[in-house]
Design a protein around this motif. Structure first.
Motif, PDB file in Angstrom:
ATOM      1  N   UNK A   1      40.957  40.619  37.397  1.00  0.00           N
ATOM      2  CA  UNK A   1      39.716  39.960  36.978  1.00  0.00           C
ATOM      3  C   UNK A   1      39.550  40.015  35.454  1.00  0.00           C
ATOM      4  N   UNK A   2      39.927  41.181  34.873  1.00  0.00           N
ATOM      5  CA  UNK A   2      39.820  41.338  33.415  1.00  0.00           C
ATOM      6  C   UNK A   2      40.765  40.375  32.697  1.00  0.00           C
ATOM      7  N   UNK A   3      41.993  40.265  33.161  1.00  0.00           N
ATOM      8  CA  UNK A   3      42.956  39.344  32.568  1.00  0.00           C
ATOM      9  C   UNK A   3      42.461  37.906  32.671  1.00  0.00           C
ATOM     10  N   UNK A   4      41.848  37.593  33.749  1.00  0.00           N
ATOM     11  CA  UNK A   4      41.310  36.251  33.914  1.00  0.00           C
ATOM     12  C   UNK A   4      40.207  35.979  32.890  1.00  0.00           C
ATOM     13  N   UNK A   5      39.363  37.014  32.680  1.00  0.00           N
ATOM     14  CA  UNK A   5      38.290  36.855  31.688  1.00  0.00           C
ATOM     15  C   UNK A   5      38.864  36.679  30.285  1.00  0.00           C
ATOM     16  N   UNK A   6      39.908  37.485  29.946  1.00  0.00           N
ATOM     17  CA  UNK A   6      40.544  37.360  28.632  1.00  0.00           C
ATOM     18  C   UNK A   6      41.195  35.996  28.466  1.00  0.00           C
TER      19      UNK A   6
END
Length: 455
Positions: free
Chosen positions: A61-66
């Protein structure tokens, strides 16, 4: 089927953990305990797996946000780039229009400003090399700006350039004083007052100095000019309200530097080496002999003139011996009187002409020694050419110049000695001729007496 797989997994896990448990326990355990241990380990691993899955999901999810954030920044920068490109294109068009407008409005002024930049660069070089630059250090910045700037100069800058040129013209025609750094021969520096004579010469502390544009300092000459030139420096430097004479170099120091570089008399003699000193020694000895002979002949001539005016026989002079021999002769034998008088003349002539021939010898040998020194110098010059070649004309010119010094010294010695020899020899011959004339007169007088007595 699923239950069977789970049971197989548990049994397999139990079998894998069995060696570890067995190694930890010293006593054998029961199957119940083994089953409990396997269940506890299975629940623990299940918990760890869930935590790992949660972490993986959170990272995804964090990678997607970045990624979404990076895409947003890319879109923003792309839009900004498009805006800047549009601005650049608009500015380029505007700059072209303004440049054309400037060209049309400036007209012939563009050529004038080009000439201004050219002359500013030329005057910068001239003014930097001028010794009056120590009085106006601020003008270098203005000339540099006018020479290197691509912008149109302002009215104030144009007036400053005109004023700088006028200032240089005035300074070139007057004598002024300025505080500057003077570097002396030993390398010591001192802040002192320098007298500037237009663009020609500079003097400080009663000596000529020269300006070095690279350092902006004055340097004392390695050797000052002759005394008749430097004696006028101190009065000129100290007197400010009246006119004073001063030797000025119109070439702005070139002639003065040549005078300084030209060797002195002592340096010329040193170039002749040992042969040159031998020639000068012979010249000195020959001159002393000539002076001594001339003085001795003056004394002898004075005694003979005194004897010619006296009726009595005076001793210690050749003419007195001749008179004494004539008066003491008796009888009618004329040949004896002639022989006696000839013997007196022959005895006194060598004493009168003593050392006169040595003067001629020195005068003849001096040019030969000079030629010997020249030959030796030329041999050294050709040896240098053999070693270093003919690429440097100064090397050959310097060697030939040193070689010709001995010839010069030989001629300098020989010419005066020839004059001395002629003078002394003529004086000696006149004295001997006087003795011969007096002797011939006495013989004629004695012969008349004989003829009168016979008659």
């Amino acid at each position: 089927m699923t239950a069977f797989k789970s049971m197989a997994s548990l049994v397999l896990s139990g079998l894998l953990l069995l060696p570890t448990v067995a190694s930890a326990e010293t006593k054998p355990i029961s199957m119940n305990e083994l089953l409990k241990t396997v269940k506890s380990q299975s629940s623990l691993e299940s918990k760890e797996n869930k935590e790992r899955e949660a972490e993986f999901l959170a990272d995804r999810n964090n990678q997607q946000a970045l990624l979404e954030k990076a895409r947003a920044q890319l879109a923003q920068e792309t839009a900004r780039g498009d805006t800047l490109k549009a601005t650049f294109d608009n500015n380029d068009v505007l700059l072209t229009e303004l440049t054309e407008t400037l060209r049309q409005r400036s007209g012939t002024l563009g050529e004038m400003f080009g000439v201004l930049r050219q002359y500013a660069g030329e005057f910068k070089g001239l003014f930097s090399a001028s010794q009056n630059a120590v009085k106006f250090p601020e003008r270098d910045a203005l000339l540099t700006k006018l020479a290197e700037s691509k912008e149109l100069p302002s009215t104030a800058e144009l007036e400053g350039f005109w004023y700088t040129i006028l200032q240089q013209i005035v300074a070139s025609g007057e004598t002024s004083k300025a505080n500057a750094i003077v570097v002396y021969g030993e390398g010591n520096e001192a802040q002192t007052e320098v007298t500037l004579v237009g663009e020609f010469n500079a003097i400080a502390d009663g000596k000529y100095v020269t300006y070095v544009p690279q350092t902006g300092k004055f340097e004392e000459l390695s050797r000052q000019p002759s005394t008749n030139i430097t004696t006028l420096v101190s009065p000129f430097e100290t007197t400010a309200d009246s006119y004073q004479p001063l030797f000025v170099d119109p070439s702005r120091g070139v002639i003065l530097s040549l005078l300084v570089q030209s060797p002195t008399v002592k340096e010329r003699v040193d170039q002749g080496g040992i042969v040159g000193y031998i020639i000068l020694g012979m010249g000195l000895i020959g001159a002393l002999i000539a002076v001594a002979c001339y003085l001795r002949l003056l004394v002898i001539g004075g005694k003979m003139r005194k004897q010619a005016k006296s009726e009595e026989v005076l001793k210690s002079n050749p003419l007195g011996e001749v008179i004494e021999a004539y008066q003491s002769h008796k009888g009618s034998n004329l040949e004896d009187l002639e022989a006696k008088l000839d013997e007196i003349i022959m005895r006194n002539a060598p004493r009168i002409e003593r050392f006169v021939g040595s003067i001629k010898l020195f005068a003849s040998v001096a040019p030969l020694l000079g030629l010997l020194g020249t030959v030796m110098g030329m041999i050294g010059t050709f040896q240098a050419i053999t070693l270093f070649g003919t690429g440097d004309p100064k090397l050959m010119a310097g060697g030939i110049s040193e070689a010709l010094v001995t010839t010069m010294l030989g001629l300098v010695v020989a010419i005066p000695l020839l004059f001395f020899y002629t003078l002394v020899h003529s004086k000696a011959r006149r004295l001997v001729q006087t003795l011969e004339e007096q002797s011939a007169g006495f013989i004629a007088r004695y012969q008349e007496k004989l003829h009168s007595s016979e008659a």
